[in-house]
Design an enzyme around this catalytic site. Sequence first.
Site, mmCIF file in Angstrom:
data_model
loop_
_atom_site.group_PDB
_atom_site.id
_atom_site.type_symbol
_atom_site.label_atom_id
_atom_site.label_comp_id
_atom_site.label_asym_id
_atom_site.label_seq_id
_atom_site.Cartn_x
_atom_site.Cartn_y
_atom_site.Cartn_z
ATOM 1 N N HIS A 260 0.867 -1.146 0.125
ATOM 2 C CA HIS A 260 0.227 -0.238 0.156
ATOM 3 C C HIS A 260 0.932 1.194 -0.002
ATOM 4 O O HIS A 260 1.857 1.197 0.600
ATOM 5 C CB HIS A 260 -0.857 0.000 1.289
ATOM 6 C CG HIS A 260 -2.244 1.022 0.954
ATOM 7 N ND1 HIS A 260 -1.966 2.274 1.322
ATOM 8 C CD2 HIS A 260 -3.475 0.724 0.718
ATOM 9 C CE1 HIS A 260 -3.209 2.703 1.033
ATOM 10 N NE2 HIS A 260 -4.085 1.993 0.728
ATOM 11 N N ASP A 314 -7.660 -5.800 -0.144
ATOM 12 C CA ASP A 314 -8.350 -6.281 -1.176
ATOM 13 C C ASP A 314 -7.946 -7.938 -0.944
ATOM 14 O O ASP A 314 -8.270 -8.908 -1.652
ATOM 15 C CB ASP A 314 -7.464 -6.253 -2.373
ATOM 16 C CG ASP A 314 -8.107 -4.964 -2.981
ATOM 17 O OD1 ASP A 314 -9.461 -4.792 -2.913
ATOM 18 O OD2 ASP A 314 -7.489 -4.016 -3.549
HETATM 19 N N1 CMC Z 1 4.248 -7.556 -3.884
HETATM 20 C C1 CMC Z 1 5.726 -7.449 -4.025
HETATM 21 N N2 CMC Z 1 6.277 -6.593 -4.049
HETATM 22 C C2 CMC Z 1 5.720 -5.302 -3.770
HETATM 23 C C3 CMC Z 1 4.182 -5.334 -3.582
HETATM 24 C C4 CMC Z 1 3.586 -6.501 -3.874
HETATM 25 N N3 CMC Z 1 2.322 -6.461 -3.808
HETATM 26 N N4 CMC Z 1 3.979 -3.854 -3.878
HETATM 27 C C5 CMC Z 1 5.227 -3.058 -3.776
HETATM 28 N N5 CMC Z 1 6.226 -4.089 -3.636
HETATM 29 C C6 CMC Z 1 7.660 -3.722 -3.719
HETATM 30 C C7 CMC Z 1 7.938 -3.180 -5.312
HETATM 31 O O1 CMC Z 1 8.362 -4.231 -5.903
HETATM 32 C C8 CMC Z 1 8.846 -2.155 -4.985
HETATM 33 O O2 CMC Z 1 10.181 -2.953 -4.735
HETATM 34 P P1 CMC Z 1 11.497 -2.258 -5.224
HETATM 35 O O3 CMC Z 1 11.707 -1.143 -4.323
HETATM 36 O O4 CMC Z 1 12.680 -3.562 -4.594
HETATM 37 O O5 CMC Z 1 11.463 -1.944 -6.615
HETATM 38 C C9 CMC Z 1 8.482 -1.420 -3.713
HETATM 39 O O6 CMC Z 1 7.678 -2.449 -2.996
HETATM 40 C C10 CMC Z 1 7.777 -0.216 -3.939
HETATM 41 O O7 CMC Z 1 6.530 -0.623 -4.805
HETATM 42 P P2 CMC Z 1 5.703 0.296 -5.536
HETATM 43 O O8 CMC Z 1 4.797 -0.328 -6.537
HETATM 44 O O9 CMC Z 1 6.641 1.506 -6.150
HETATM 45 O O10 CMC Z 1 4.936 1.136 -4.446
HETATM 46 P P3 CMC Z 1 3.657 1.822 -4.410
HETATM 47 O O11 CMC Z 1 3.527 2.666 -3.227
HETATM 48 O O12 CMC Z 1 3.364 2.596 -5.753
HETATM 49 O O13 CMC Z 1 2.632 0.602 -4.037
HETATM 50 C C11 CMC Z 1 0.766 -0.661 -4.555
HETATM 51 C C12 CMC Z 1 1.373 0.651 -4.038
HETATM 52 C C13 CMC Z 1 -0.677 -0.629 -4.170
HETATM 53 C C14 CMC Z 1 0.420 0.038 -6.153
HETATM 54 C C15 CMC Z 1 1.486 -1.733 -4.839
HETATM 55 O O14 CMC Z 1 2.001 -2.157 -3.342
HETATM 56 C C16 CMC Z 1 1.018 -2.947 -5.739
HETATM 57 O O15 CMC Z 1 0.927 -2.761 -6.768
HETATM 58 N N6 CMC Z 1 0.327 -3.825 -4.849
HETATM 59 C C17 CMC Z 1 -0.415 -4.697 -5.641
HETATM 60 C C18 CMC Z 1 -1.562 -4.380 -6.044
HETATM 61 C C19 CMC Z 1 -2.882 -4.270 -4.945
HETATM 62 O O16 CMC Z 1 -2.890 -5.278 -4.101
HETATM 63 N N7 CMC Z 1 -3.442 -3.059 -4.946
HETATM 64 C C20 CMC Z 1 -4.572 -2.793 -4.168
HETATM 65 C C21 CMC Z 1 -4.092 -1.557 -3.081
HETATM 66 S S1 CMC Z 1 -5.130 -1.332 -1.761
HETATM 67 C C22 CMC Z 1 -6.658 -1.019 -2.364
HETATM 68 C C23 CMC Z 1 -6.717 -0.025 -3.185
HETATM 69 O O17 CMC Z 1 -6.112 0.941 -2.946
HETATM 70 O O18 CMC Z 1 -7.613 0.048 -3.922
#
Ligand code: CMC
Length: 377
Positions: A260, A314
């Site tokens: 998140h 989720d």
């Molecule tokens: N599994 C594995 N690694 C992860 C995940 C994950 N679900 N989420 C983030 N990371 C890692 C990512 O690979 C990155 O690693 P590194 O720094 O080594 O490259 C680091 O954490 C930062 O990731 P990011 O995508 O740049 O971070 P963000 O703040 O943009 O991510 C997110 C937020 C929700 C987009 C992301 O965690 C994600 O894509 N999660 C999976 C999709 C998901 O479950 N979405 C629902 C979000 S909650 C409900 C909602 O808002 O609707």
Amino acid sequence: MPHDFMPGLAGVPAATSSISDVDGQRGVLEYRGIKVEELCSKSSYLETAYLLLFGHLPTEAEFRQWTSDVMHHRRVKFRIVDLLKCLPEQGHPMDALQAAVAALGMFYPGRNVKDVGNNYWSAVRLVAKLPTIVAAWARIRHGDDYIPPRDDLGFSENFLYMLTEAVPLPLWNKVFDDCLILHAEHTMNASTFAGLVTASTLADPYTVVASSIGALKGPLHGGANEEVIQMLKEIGSADRAKGYVEEKLRAKQKLMGFGHRVYKVKDPRATVLQALCRRLFMECGSSPFYEIALEIERVAGDTLSSKGIYPNVDFYSGIIYDKMGIDTDLFTPLFAMARVSGWLAHWLEQLRENKLFRPDQIYSGEHNRSYVPIAQR
Ligand code: CMC
């Protein structure tokens, strides 16, 4: 460069709001200052929607009026049902919902968003009619008749009735209502922001909500609950979870339902949903998906918790909906029909001091190029 560029606007405030607050370090989510856990144990979705929209818990008279207004606006025009009948049955329910909500505005053309009375009725209609549209589409696409709302049923039980033609067990009703509370609002996320950008042009609330629905659909936002179930199906059994997680992380792929932007501990909504899973499964038998999910959380915890990545809202919600027999591609529409109260609360809040969103960009292209005639390219 006048300002630091923040990709994804991470950490950049886009509004001042008193609707909800997240403490991502402690894992706390409050609506109007009240913790979601307390709302789940003591409130109902409709009361929580009122709290979000109007800023206070309703008095008995206010709640009676609000409930009656919502209950009496749950039906949709036959033309909305006809519109749904015209859509391709294999289309995604979020697309059907977005189309129907955009069309709703054509039936209620009071476009003056400065009119407080009109705004109230728009909010009532949207909160009331989204569940009807979701349930109608769920049936129509399978060739079944739309089931109109029943006046003697409450908000959640009526939705489950319109979906399944059966009045749900009280426990199912309670669990489902809690799910709606947990999804009702979550500060400045992508779908809320999308709605507010549209709202800042003084567009009508149906267009605002249609914009939010579009943003919610993607797998990085509301669409993740659907992806979680696909992942659990792909894994198939708890003993295969470890290998799957390790493989994903080795390939630097994301685990759906984890991570998140704001929470760096377990999402409090995931904790409540997990408790709801346990409660539901104790009464109705467990779900194989739940066992797999627990194992994923355990295995992923070893690697991801040090990076502040934990299950989000989720991760467990889909397991509950699946146990209730709800189609996987309806999970995100369920999120939308809950979140509409949060979107509308932000819309009403912003209207008090509206300013057109018009951000800047950092141009990274060329200047002063010559036009090359097509034959010479
Ligand atoms: N599994 C594995 N690694 C992860 C995940 C994950 N679900 N989420 C983030 N990371 C890692 C990512 O690979 C990155 O690693 P590194 O720094 O080594 O490259 C680091 O954490 C930062 O990731 P990011 O995508 O740049 O971070 P963000 O703040 O943009 O991510 C997110 C937020 C929700 C987009 C992301 O965690 C994600 O894509 N999660 C999976 C999709 C998901 O479950 N979405 C629902 C979000 S909650 C409900 C909602 O808002 O609707």
